[in-house]
Design an enzyme around this catalytic site. Structure first.
Site, PDB file in Angstrom:
ATOM      1  N   GLU A 480      -4.122  19.125  -2.767  1.00 30.24           N
ATOM      2  CA  GLU A 480      -5.002  20.208  -3.548  1.00 30.24           C
ATOM      3  C   GLU A 480      -3.863  21.308  -3.628  1.00 30.24           C
ATOM      4  O   GLU A 480      -3.386  21.812  -2.899  1.00 30.24           O
ATOM      5  CB  GLU A 480      -6.178  20.598  -2.692  1.00 30.24           C
ATOM      6  N   CYS A 592      -1.994  28.489   3.892  1.00 30.84           N
ATOM      7  CA  CYS A 592      -1.155  27.397   3.374  1.00 30.84           C
ATOM      8  C   CYS A 592       0.055  27.755   3.367  1.00 30.84           C
ATOM      9  O   CYS A 592       0.782  27.085   4.198  1.00 30.84           O
ATOM     10  CB  CYS A 592      -1.617  27.196   1.713  1.00 30.84           C
TER      11      CYS A 592
END
Ligand code: NAD
Length: 773
Positions: A480, A592
């Site tokens: 993603e 992330c």
């Protein structure tokens, strides 16, 4: 590589075959898994009244390759096959009956025969499992006759199971009952036709819709075929010939009678031959007229108007099709485990595109809150989308993973993969969820990793699931790339979709799911699993590298008297560089970049490779997170006891409440450690901040409230609401008009005009007139 189109289209006319459909599709599913390249199954519901369409619809939720073309009423098998052929996308079309008498296992054999020198392979049901007198005998006679008349010798024209090149199939003009003559009609177009013995199974479910009457109609159809193959485009040739023969005979006879009457004086009254002569002339004229009318009918009706022989009521299944039909997307049952930023957004967006989605989380409170309409994270637009899809029944929340696995075909794993102590990604949740899925699977499933996982994880998941279940499954890597704060937009209109998969069936399933999101032409990139996993890490590592690079440039700018904002724009217009991710600041954070950079370094190390570049990216980032505190101590001294600072912005970036690895944490802790008091404000992240800082700081609902009595303001997150504040009011509230701007939000000239001391990143400091501190 973009996603492949189907290699084979299986066309199945369906008329009141509700009972056979589930076993048929199951058998077909198994067979199609063994053939090379992706396949699609096009079922044409020919006005069934026994619930066949509803059954197909339900089966479609489990079989992504299935499309259903629903005709407006019952038009007959020829129309149904014709509709299936028209909707087929693959270069090869296999047609078969829905009654389970054709054996799907024959499909690979038919395809094998279809080679360079064969365009149509017709099935020859041998031995045939039908009654001798009513079916086999008439059929044998009919086949002989058809072979003789058409010149294409086959044993079983009535067998629907056949493979053919779409290039020929799509050119066939099928009317009436002509589906039986497809091989002969194709041969007439130049196709090379052969036949192959295929299994024929006795009918066990449903009942035959055709009896002896069908055989009788064959003879009339044969006449049509002969006419069509010989004269359909030139009816005048046939009728004209008859017309000329009759007319000529009539004229000759009239001439003869005239001679007898005028020259020989033979009276004509009472002679029937006179009537015959007149009749022949009239019939001759009529045949010629018929031929001319036939020409007009052929050209006007079929050619210029391209009249369809059926009407489609609806089509279920996404087919990229530019013809005259409207398409609805397939309803796919999707289940997403993990209702965090990624899982919740992905699940909601899949529901928004029409799928039935179940979101699962193991945190009971979270699921209960979601069921009550509360959204546990802040993401612009998400709450409204969730509310709408829940209300429309497409989106549900549960803690019951087993139920979700049993009712879904595609299973997305979107649980967290935090950094372990050694920098590796912690796959504990991913692997335990995979094993749980395996324990509950009751049929084929596509297991998709949405979480960011190290290279090789798909293989680990495959092994873990394979050790538990014997059911077939595929593992897909589907990283993603959404950005928090713009996650809905990113998901709905992705720059690209990356699919790492080895099986055609899984690729097709994923393509179906993502088709609605890439309508504007952005690509679905299909690759192997390790490459997909690597793509995500490479993307994040590169973006983190750009940020650290610009932070280093900014620090250098400060020393040499350059303005990093000019530099940023100066390089951004270079198309090789672009404008994105060139903003210096207080370092990157979030869920992330930090962990993904660490994971790449760890993976490289496991492979015996040091990754000095990424090690430096990390070091630079850690140092940058301390830059703002260094600037504060340079201004106020190392000991900050008795000082109070306001902090605007705590989330790791604007438009989110996420504070994972946020630079604000380093800044708050750094200032607290030096004895400062802090008044903090963030539009969305205050409750997250409370979990982290407890009562060690004071929390303020408005940005101005935090300024009261503060020695200076630190801007840590560039929320839009901070961009045009009331500067005079700020100046009044602050004890000293000093702003440490970690995001370069303000124009130094404006700061100067308002009399602030302004300390940005990578730009010259603006000093207000000296004031006591
Ligand atoms: P998150 O921590 O916000 O959400 C994870 C969710 O999974 C939580 O709700 C948690 O309760 C649930 N969970 C954990 N174990 C579970 C289990 N055994 N069963 C059921 N639920 C379980 O994480 P996130 O930010 O959504 O990220 C998820 C993954 O996606 C990570 O690998 C991340 O790197 C990746 N990713 C995140 C982003 C982002 O912007 N946040 C973007 C791209 C990729």
């Amino acid at each position: 590589m973009t996603t492949p189109a189907p290699a084979v289209s299986i066309v199945i006319p369906v008329y009141n075959e509700a009972e056979s459909l589930a076993p048929l599709l199951e058998e077909l599913g198994r067979v199609l898994g063994t053939i090379e390249g992706p396949a699609e199954i096009i079922t044409v519901d020919d006005g069934s009244t026994d619930g066949s369409f509803e059954r197909l619809r339900a089966l479609g939720a489990q079989e992504p390759r299935l499309r259903i073309v629903r005709l407006a009423r019952n038009y007959g098998q020829t129309a149904a096959i014709s509709a299936g052929i028209e909707h087929a996308r693959a270069p090869i079309i296999v047609s078969m009956d829905a009654d389970l008498q054709n054996d799907p296992a024959d499909i690979p054999r038919l395809l094998a025969v279809l080679g360079d020198d064969v365009d149509v392979v017709n099935g020859w049901r041998n031995p045939r499992q039908d009654p001798w007198l009513t079916r086999r005998l008439p059929s044998r006679l009919a086949n002989r006759l058809i072979s003789l008349v058409t010149g294409t010798a086959l044993h079983d024209y009535g067998c629907t199971l056949r493979a053919m090149r779409a290039s020929f199939a799509k050119e066939l003009q099928l009317y009436g009952e002509l589906h039986r003559f497809i091989p002969a009609l194709a041969a007439d177009l130049g196709a090379r036709v052969t036949e192959l013995k295929v299994h024929h199974r006795p009918r066990t479910l449903g009942r035959s819709k055709y009896g002896l009457s069908r055989t009788l109609r064959v003879f009339l159809d044969l006449l049509t075929v002969k006419f069509l193959s010989g004269f359909s485009t030139r009816p005048i040739q046939l009728f004209g010939l008859f017309g000329l023969l009759c007319g000529s005979a009539g004229i000759a006879l009239t001439a003869e009678l005239g001679f007898e009457r005028l020259v020989l004086g033979v009276p004509l009254a009472g002679r029937p031959v006179v009537l015959l002569a007149i009749l022949l002339v009239v019939v001759g004229v009529q045949f010629v007229s018929l031929g001319l009318l036939g020409e007009m009918v052929v050209r006007t009706y079929h050619e210029s108007q391209a009249k369809p022989i059926y009407r489609v009521r609806e089509v279920v299944g996404c087919i990229v099709f530019t013809g005259r039909h409207q398409y609805a997307c397939p309803v796919m049952k999707v289940f997403v485990v993990g209702t965090g930023y990624v899982g919740l957004v992905a699940g909601t967006c899949f529901a928004e595109s029409g799928n039935d989605v179940i979101c699962v989380d193991n945190v009971v409170k979270k699921v209960e809150a979601l069921r009550d309409g509360a959204v546990p994270i802040y993401e612009p637009g998400l709450e409204e989308l969730i509310r709408r899809n829940v209300a429309e029944g497409r989106l549900t929340f549960t803690t019951d993973l087993a139920h979700a696995v049993r009712t879904s075909i595609v299973v997305f794993i979107a649980v967290g993969t935090p950094s372990g102590d050694d920098g590796s990604a912690d796959l504990g949740a991913v692997m335990s969820v995979s094993r749980e899925i395996a324990r509950t699977m009751d049929g084929y499933r596509v297991v998709v990793t949405k979480s960011t996982v190290p290279i090789g994880t798909s293989e680990r998941i495959r092994a873990a699931i394979g050790a538990i279940t014997t059911h077939p499954f595929d593992v897909v890597s589907n990283p993603e790339f959404m950005k928090e704060g713009a996650a809905i937009e990113d998901f709905m209109k992705p720059d690209r979709v990356v699919i790492g998969a080895a099986s055609a069936r899984a690729i097709e399933t994923m393509r179906e799911l993502y088709d609605p999101f890439v309508r504007t032409g952005n690509p679905i990139l299909v690759m192997d699993n390790p490459s997909a996993e690597m793509t995500k890490y490479a993307a994040n590592a590169l973006l983190a590298t750009r940020i650290s690079f610009m932070n280093e440039i900014a620090n250098l700018c400060e020393r040499v008297g350059a303005d990093v904002d000019h530099v940023r724009r100066g390089i951004g217009y270079d198309r090789r560089i672009g404008h994105h991710f060139l903003f210096p600041g207080v370092g990157y954070g979030g869920s992330c970049f930090p962990k993904d950079v660490k994971a790449v370094i760890h993976t490289a190390r496991e492979q015996g490779i040091e990754f000095p570049l990424l090690n430096a990216v990390e070091d630079v980032n850690e140092a940058q997170k301390r830059r703002l505190v260094e600037k504060v101590t340079t201004e106020f001294g190392d000991d900050l006891h008795g000082r109070r600072f306001a902090i605007w912005g705590l989330a790791f970036k604007p438009r989110t409440d996420d504070m994972r690895e946020a630079p604000s944490i380093t800044i708050v802790e750094g200032l607290l450690a030096r004895g400062a008091k802090l008044a903090v404000h963030d539009p969305e992240a205050l409750s997250e901040a409370r979990n982290l800082f407890g009562d060690r700081v004071t929390y303020h609902r408005t940005n101005y409230e935090a300024l009261e009595g503060a020695d200076a303001l630190l801007i840590v997150t560039e929320w839009n609401e901070f961009r045009r504040p009331d500067f005079p009011r700020m100046k009044q509230l602050l004890r000293h008009p000093i702003i440490f701007d970690g995001r370069n939000v303000y124009d130094p000239e404006v700061m100067r005009e308002h009399g602030f001391t302004y300390l940005p990143i990578g730009r010259a400091v603006v000093r207000a007139a000296a004031a006591s501190r």
